[in-house]
Scaffold this active site. Structure first.
Site, PDB file in Angstrom:
ATOM      1  N   GLN A 103     -19.914  98.519  -4.994  1.00 42.09           N
ATOM      2  CA  GLN A 103     -19.617  97.139  -4.621  1.00 42.09           C
ATOM      3  C   GLN A 103     -19.381  97.067  -3.113  1.00 42.09           C
ATOM      4  O   GLN A 103     -18.608  97.847  -2.562  1.00 42.09           O
ATOM      5  CB  GLN A 103     -18.381  96.624  -5.359  1.00 42.09           C
ATOM      6  N   TYR A 175     -12.947  86.667  -0.705  1.00 38.77           N
ATOM      7  CA  TYR A 175     -13.343  87.471   0.446  1.00 38.77           C
ATOM      8  C   TYR A 175     -14.422  86.748   1.260  1.00 38.77           C
ATOM      9  O   TYR A 175     -14.765  85.607   0.980  1.00 38.77           O
ATOM     10  CB  TYR A 175     -13.784  88.857  -0.013  1.00 38.77           C
ATOM     11  N   ARG A 227     -21.167  89.364  -7.591  1.00 40.76           N
ATOM     12  CA  ARG A 227     -19.943  88.909  -8.264  1.00 40.76           C
ATOM     13  C   ARG A 227     -19.481  87.598  -7.637  1.00 40.76           C
ATOM     14  O   ARG A 227     -19.472  87.463  -6.405  1.00 40.76           O
ATOM     15  CB  ARG A 227     -18.834  89.956  -8.155  1.00 40.76           C
ATOM     16  N   GLY A 318     -11.218  96.149 -17.213  1.00 40.12           N
ATOM     17  CA  GLY A 318     -10.483  96.507 -16.016  1.00 40.12           C
ATOM     18  C   GLY A 318      -9.185  97.199 -16.371  1.00 40.12           C
ATOM     19  O   GLY A 318      -9.115  98.424 -16.504  1.00 40.12           O
ATOM     20  N   ARG A 319      -8.156  96.406 -16.565  1.00 43.93           N
ATOM     21  CA  ARG A 319      -6.846  96.968 -16.867  1.00 43.93           C
ATOM     22  C   ARG A 319      -6.840  97.800 -18.149  1.00 43.93           C
ATOM     23  O   ARG A 319      -6.069  98.754 -18.282  1.00 43.93           O
ATOM     24  CB  ARG A 319      -5.817  95.841 -16.947  1.00 43.93           C
TER      25      ARG A 319
END
Length: 374
Positions: A103, A175, A227, A318-319
Site C-alpha cells: 500500500q 490522507y 482504497r 483487520g483487528r
C-alpha cells in the site's frame, strides 16, 4: 470445516488474471514499527510471518512515497535504497503462499512536522484538519503536485522490482489523495481544485501514472487496487454521490476497489434516512465490472459470510487477525469455537505485535478487546 464457511475458501481470479487461494484479505494496519529511515524491522517481519499463513491476499501497512509524507514508523518506498528492504518484506509475506500487496500513500496534512524533520506539512490547500493539535499545512505548488504524481509511479516501480504482487493506492482515511478529493481540505482555484472534476484530477492522475508504470515494468500479472473512504462528516465534505462518480472514473484502470468502512454493513454517515448499506450502494452502482473488498468489524466467520453475501468477492480482516493470528487455520480446520476474541497478557509473545504497535493500540481505548487475565 463447517460447510457454511466453504465460500470463504474458494479461489478468486482478478480481472488481470492474477489468482488468490481464498476470499480472505489481511487488511492494511499501521504497525508504526519501521526504522526511522523507513526500512523494515525484524519486528515487522515477525508480525507478518505470524499472520499470513493461509491468507489469500495481504495488504501491507502504508508505505510513504516521499519523505515529507510519512508518519513515525511508516514504511518507505520513497527511494531505490529501500528496494532491498521491501524485497525482504515481500518475500516474508509470499513465503506462505499469500499474494503481497504494497500500500502506497502520502500523509499530507495528517502528519506532524516533527516526523518530517521540522518541515511544514503539505496538502492540497493550507487548511488544517478538524482535530486537536492539527498543524496548518502549506499548499503544494503546481510543480510539486506534478512531482507527487510521479512519486506514486516511482513507488509502484519499486514495489514491482521488490517482488510484490501488486500495489494499493491509499486514497482513504483522510490522507493526501483524499485531501485533494475533499472540498474541505481542497480550496484550490487552479486545475487541481474547485469543481468536482478538478478535485478528481489528482487521484485520477496518480492512478494513471501507476497504471502506466505497471504496464512498463511488470512482467507478470500485477494487481492494482485503490482504497477509498466513501464519505466525510466534515462540512463541506465528500458525499457518497461524489464518490460514486470518482469510482466510475477510476475503475477502468483498476483490478479492485477497497472500500474503507467503520462497519461492513454501515449505511450513509451523511444521509441518516438512507438505511442501505454503503457497500451495497457501491456494488449496485459499479455492477460486476470490478471486484470490491469490504472491511470493517468482520470478526467471526459468520460475519465474513454475511459480508460475502452482499455480493463482494473479498473480505478483509483487520483487528480479528491482530487478536487471533490463526483465524484462517482455525476456521478451515473446523475449530472456529477456539478463535481468540480478546488479548490476554500471556498471549503477548504468541501474537508478535511490535512494541510500537502495541503502544499505538493501547492508546485507543476500546479499539481492541483486552483482558488482564492470564
Amino acid at each position: 470445516m463447517n460447510k457454511n464457511y466453504t465460500k470463504l475458501f474458494e479461489p478468486f481470479t482478478f480481472p488481470n488474471g492474477a489468482s488468490v487461494n481464498n476470499r480472505i484479505v489481511m487488511a492494511p494496519m499501521t504497525t508504526q514499527s519501521s526504522f526511522e529511515n523507513g526500512m523494515v524491522t525484524t519486528d515487522e517481519h515477525n508480525y507478518y510471518k505470524r499472520r499470513t499463513n493461509g491468507v489469500g491476499l495481504v495488504i501491507t501497512s502504508c508505505a510513504h512515497v516521499m519523505d515529507n509524507g510519512r508518519f513515525p514508523g511508516s514504511l518507505s518506498a520513497a527511494s531505490d535504497d529501500h528496494i532491498p528492504s521491501l524485497t525482504k518484506l515481500a518475500d516474508t509475506i509470499k513465503a506462505s503462499g499469500s499474494k503481497a500487496i504494497l500500500q502506497i500513500f502520502h500523509v499530507g496534512r495528517m502528519g506532524t512536522s516533527s516526523s518530517i524533520g521540522g518541515e511544514q506539512l503539505v496538502s492540497a490547500s493550507p487548511v488544517p484538519a478538524l482535530r486537536d493539535d492539527a498543524e496548518k499545512p502549506r499548499e503544494l505548488t503546481k510543480e510539486e503536485v506534478s512531482e507527487m504524481v510521479k512519486a506514486f509511479g516511482q513507488a509502484a516501480r519499486r514495489a514491482i522490482l521488490a517482488g510484490f504482487d501488486g500495489v494499493e493506492i491509499h486514497g482513504a482515511n483522510t490522507y493526501l489523495i483524499q485531501q485533494f478529493f475533499s472540498p474541505h481540505s481542497n480550496r484550490r482555484t487552479d486545475e487541481w481544485g474547485g469543481s468536482l472534476s478538478n478535485r478528481m484530477r489528482f487521484p485520477l492522475e496518480v492512478t494513471r501514472e501507476v497504471k502506466e508504470t505497471i504496464e512498463k515494468y511488470a512482467k507478470n500479472p500485477f494487481i492494482f487496487g485503490y482504497r477509498i473512504s466513501p464519505e466525510e462528516i466534515e462540512e463541506p465534505g465528500i458525499t457518497l454521490e461524489q464518490t460514486l462518480q470518482l469510482l466510475t472514473a477510476l475503475e477502468e484502470n483498476l483490478d479492485y476497489i477497497h472500500i474503507s468502512l467503520g462497519h461492513f454493513m454501515q449505511s450513509s454517515l451523511r444521509d441518516k434516512e438512507d438505511s442501505t448499506p454503503v457497500i451495497q450502494t457501491i456494488k449496485r452502482h459499479l455492477g460486476e465490472d470490478i471486484p470490491l473488498i469490504t472491511v470493517g468489524q468482520i470478526k467471526t466467520p459468520d460475519e465474513a459470510i454475511k459480508a460475502l453475501d452482499t455480493g463482494v468477492p473479498l473480505v478483509a480482516l483487520g483487528r480479528a487477525l491482530l487478536v487471533e493470528a490463526d483465524w484462517i487455520e482455525k476456521v478451515s480446520n473446523g475449530d472456529e469455537s477456539l478463535i481468540r476474541t480478546e488479548i490476554k497478557t500471556n498471549d503477548w509473545d504468541d501474537l508478535t505485535l511490535p512494541d510500537a504497535m502495541w503502544e499505538y493500540v493501547q492508546s485507543r481505548p476500546g479499539w481492541l478487546p483486552f483482558s488482564t487475565l492470564d
